[in-house]
Design an enzyme around this catalytic site. Structure first.
Site, PDB file in Angstrom:
ATOM      1  N   CYS A   4       9.410   1.814   3.509  1.00 14.40           N
ATOM      2  CA  CYS A   4      10.281   0.700   3.881  1.00 14.40           C
ATOM      3  C   CYS A   4      11.699   1.186   4.129  1.00 14.40           C
ATOM      4  CB  CYS A   4      10.281  -0.350   2.794  1.00 14.40           C
ATOM      5  SG  CYS A   4      10.925   0.286   1.252  1.00 14.40           S
ATOM      6  N   GLU A  58      -4.963  -3.729  -1.993  1.00 13.95           N
ATOM      7  CA  GLU A  58      -6.413  -3.467  -1.975  1.00 13.95           C
ATOM      8  C   GLU A  58      -6.747  -2.214  -1.165  1.00 13.95           C
ATOM      9  OE1 GLU A  58      -4.630  -5.689  -0.482  1.00 13.95           O
ATOM     10  OE2 GLU A  58      -5.668  -6.756   1.146  1.00 13.95           O
ATOM     11  N   GLU A 103       8.790  -3.969  13.089  1.00 11.82           N
ATOM     12  CA  GLU A 103       8.705  -2.883  12.109  1.00 11.82           C
ATOM     13  C   GLU A 103       7.417  -2.122  12.446  1.00 11.82           C
ATOM     14  OE1 GLU A 103       7.626  -3.869   8.046  1.00 11.82           O
ATOM     15  OE2 GLU A 103       8.846  -2.218   7.323  1.00 11.82           O
ATOM     16  N   SER A 106       5.283  -6.956   3.332  1.00 13.51           N
ATOM     17  CA  SER A 106       5.841  -7.269   4.658  1.00 13.51           C
ATOM     18  C   SER A 106       6.600  -8.601   4.610  1.00 13.51           C
ATOM     19  CB  SER A 106       4.705  -7.338   5.673  1.00 13.51           C
ATOM     20  OG  SER A 106       3.778  -8.318   5.270  1.00 13.51           O
ATOM     21  N   PHE A 122       0.814  -1.225   0.000  1.00 14.77           N
ATOM     22  CA  PHE A 122       0.000   0.000   0.000  1.00 14.77           C
ATOM     23  C   PHE A 122       0.844   1.271   0.000  1.00 14.77           C
ATOM     24  CE2 PHE A 122       0.851  -0.064   4.585  1.00 14.77           C
ATOM     25  CZ  PHE A 122       0.993   1.293   4.858  1.00 14.77           C
TER      26      PHE A 122
END
Ligand code: NAD
Length: 503
Positions: A290, A185, A388, A235, A158
């Site tokens: 990230c 999504e 994370e 992820s 996303f």
């Protein structure tokens, strides 16, 4: 999570198969929100395995003509795509703001970095050049060529709804493959916008397809016998799953996972410059990158001045709706994610950390906002260090020496980005030699490589051998072939059962 959507004003977000929008027929869909208001704006169709198959079929039908399209024509098309994307980048940036929540300037930055990959692909004739050796033996030449794989797929996260798909579809298509994209999504509309733009640029129908959906669509991609390769970004647990399942079914796979990026600040660093970098890289895009800095490792007596300098900067960060030009940081992507990120601030004192700035205070009632938070005294045993967090929560870990700082990074299960701040060139050079991470910044907090290098982490930040975009993408999306040729004079032909010799 699958939900049936019933918000009456929600816009339907369908698939894109064979060059046109196609409403899903599975009866399943998911909600899409405007994170700044918290209200549902869209309902995205979730593909069934049959719908994924239809997209693969469309891609397969388009493949013979596309792979035979000359390099000159492919390059020309990529120049047109580049021009259109550049001219209309504000449109897609606005879509990103409304579904992801990031601020408009940051969304434009995302599109621009993606555009660099498209620009790199304009040079596809040069990128696909092989090698040639004349006269390897008498009258014999050898040359190497690279050919496309066929139908390849991308599954994306996303947090970069335009750029990460560009990392994949641009090199894949430039190399002569046909592409099936399964976007996140949570913010799917940028992919449909891209599909329409590619069509307008002249890309033949079926070369680029989009299937919307959740795990059902992902599994259908991973199991499909006619998909040759899968690129994934998301992820770590899902990256591992995708890599294992894709490779078990004989596909080529590159699966980029999560991260916990450390920024090491040595005692000789400029404290103000380091604090500016920590705030920018920790809270930019609300920490949903990230490559965001998640933990600042303060070495020696730089710690207290650095914590003070970061704390002093936080109240000046303007948080608000991403379409408001004065906003510097927007909301998080969903309510659940915001609440999960906030829980790390909630639990920090119980774990023994100090909450220096509590971002839960003063957030607007509407939307999925969380203000920047700063934790001090974070140690490797704490969840706030291990996980994370993927939000605007920056932790500071205090250590005594460079060796301890390096040990923290090298012991981390992740190895995506890392940065060191220092004025000592020798220390920086030693660090780049020692550190176990794929992308290293020296006085650069977010070292995302330019498009003509490749992007990727080490350890649990990447499963697979090849990084994305740049030269490694050309290798990923093609197969090598070596041709040995001879044009003998029939008069010299004879039977020889010996193993071919070159001398
Ligand atoms: P995610 O793993 O939840 O989702 C990524 C994709 O996988 C989406 O398309 C999603 O629909 C699909 N997916 C989710 N759950 C699935 C399941 N159980 N089975 C099959 N498919 C599933 O990631 P996200 O929340 O969208 O994105 C954030 C994550 O992505 C962070 O961990 C971040 O570090 C990572 N990320 C990594 C990089 C990188 O380059 N390494 C870049 C961007 C984002």
């Amino acid at each position: 999570m699958t939900e049936t959507v019933d918000a009456p004003s929600a816009t339907r977000i369908p698939h894109w198969i064979g060059g046109r929008r196609l409403d899903g027929g599975s009866g399943r869909s998911g909600p899409v929100y405007n994170p700044a208001t918290g209200r549902q704006s869209g309902a995205v169709d979730f593909a069934s395995a049959e719908e994924v198959d239809a997209a693969v079929q469309a891609a397969q039908d388009a493949y013979p003509a596309w792979r035979a399209t000359s390099l000159a024509k492919r390059a020309e098309l990529f120049f047109r795509i580049r021009e259109l994307l550049h001219a209309r980048r504000d449109e897609v940036a606005e879509i990103l703001v409304r579904e992801h929540g990031k601020v408009f300037s940051d969304a434009l930055g995302e599109v621009t970095r993606g555009l660099e990959v498209v620009e790199h692909c304009c040079g596809i004739p040069t990128l696909l050049k092989g090698e040639h050796s004349e006269q390897v033996s008498t009258g014999i030449d050898v040359y190497s060529i690279r050919q496309p794989l066929g139908v390849v797929a991308g599954i994306t996260p996303f947090n970069f709804p335009a750029m990460v798909p560009m990392w994949m579809w641009a090199p894949a298509i430039a190399c002569g493959n046909c592409f099936v994209l399964k976007p996140s999504e949570k913010d799917p509309s940028a992919s449909l916008w891209t599909a329409e733009l590619l069509r307008e640029a002249g890309l033949p129908d079926g070369v680029f397809n989009v299937v919307m959906g959740d795990r059902v669509a992902v599994d259908a991609v991973l199991e499909h016998p006619d998909i040759a390769a899968v690129s994934f970004v998301g992820s770590t647990p899902i990256a591992r799953y995708v890599y294992e399942k894709a490779t078990a079914s004989g596909k080529r796979c590159q699966a980029l996972g999560g991260a916990k990026n450390h920024m090491i600040v040595l005692p000789d660093a400029d404290v103000d410059a380091a604090a500016d970098a920590a705030v920018s890289a920790g809270y930019g895009s609300a920490g949903e990158r990230c490559m965001a800095v998640s933990v600042v490792v303060a070495v020696g007596d730089v710690a207290q001045p650095l914590v003070d300098a970061i704390r002093d900067r936080i109240p000046k960060v303007r948080v608000g709706d991403g379409m408001d030009p004065s906003s510097e940081m927007g909301p998080l992507v969903t309510r659940e994610h915001r609440d999960r990120v906030a829980s790390y601030v909630e639990n920090a004192p119980g774990e023994g950390a100090t909450v220096v700035v509590d971002g839960r205070e003063g957030v607007p009632a509407e939307g999925f906002f969380l203000n920047p938070s700063l934790l001090d005294g974070v140690t490797p045993q704490m969840k706030a260090y291990e996980d994370e967090i993927f939000g605007p929560v920056l932790g500071v870990t205090r250590v005594g020496t460079y060796e301890e700082a390096l040990g923290l990074v090298n012991d981390s299960p992740y190895g995506n980005g890392v940065a060191i701040f220092t004025r000592d060139g020798g220390a920086a050079r030693q660090f780049q030699f020692d550190v176990q991470a794929g992308m290293v910044g020296i006085n650069v907090p977010i070292p995302v490589p330019v498009a003509y290098y490749s992007f990727g982490g080490w350890k649990s930040s990447l499963f697979g051998d090849l990084h994305v975009y740049g030269p490694e993408a050309i290798d990923f999306y093609t197969r090598g072939k070596v041709v040995t040729q001879r044009w003998p004079d029939p008069a010299t032909s004879r039977v020889d059962l010996g193993f071919p010799q070159t001398r």
